[in-house]
Design a protein around this motif. Sequence first.
Motif: not given
Length: 113
Positions: A32-34, A24-28
Amino acid sequence: MWRLRATGGEQQASLSFRLRAGHIKTVGRAPRADFIVDAPLVSRLHCRLSVAEDGTVHVEDLGSTNGTWINGEQITTAILRDGHLLRVGRVEFVLERQATGDGRPATGGNESR
């Protein structure tokens, strides 16, 4: 394994991220976004990408100001498929399936950028 590759101009051309099953990855824009996308109209934590063990890529908007879009359609949650275009802010990515050395689609393993 999947690759999310920016389709835009010269500055965005270097943006490419790998997605592996079970991750699970975050974009931003936030540190702290992956996957950090420092571009106009991208929220600090814009969307979340999760890859199921069967390789299905799920996208969820995280309450971004400008929305998350797949193939020109604004989504809250959706499945992203091979060749689909994902837009966050002004940055557009294409999802591409990556093959292993023997030509088979890759699944599982370690995450890398």
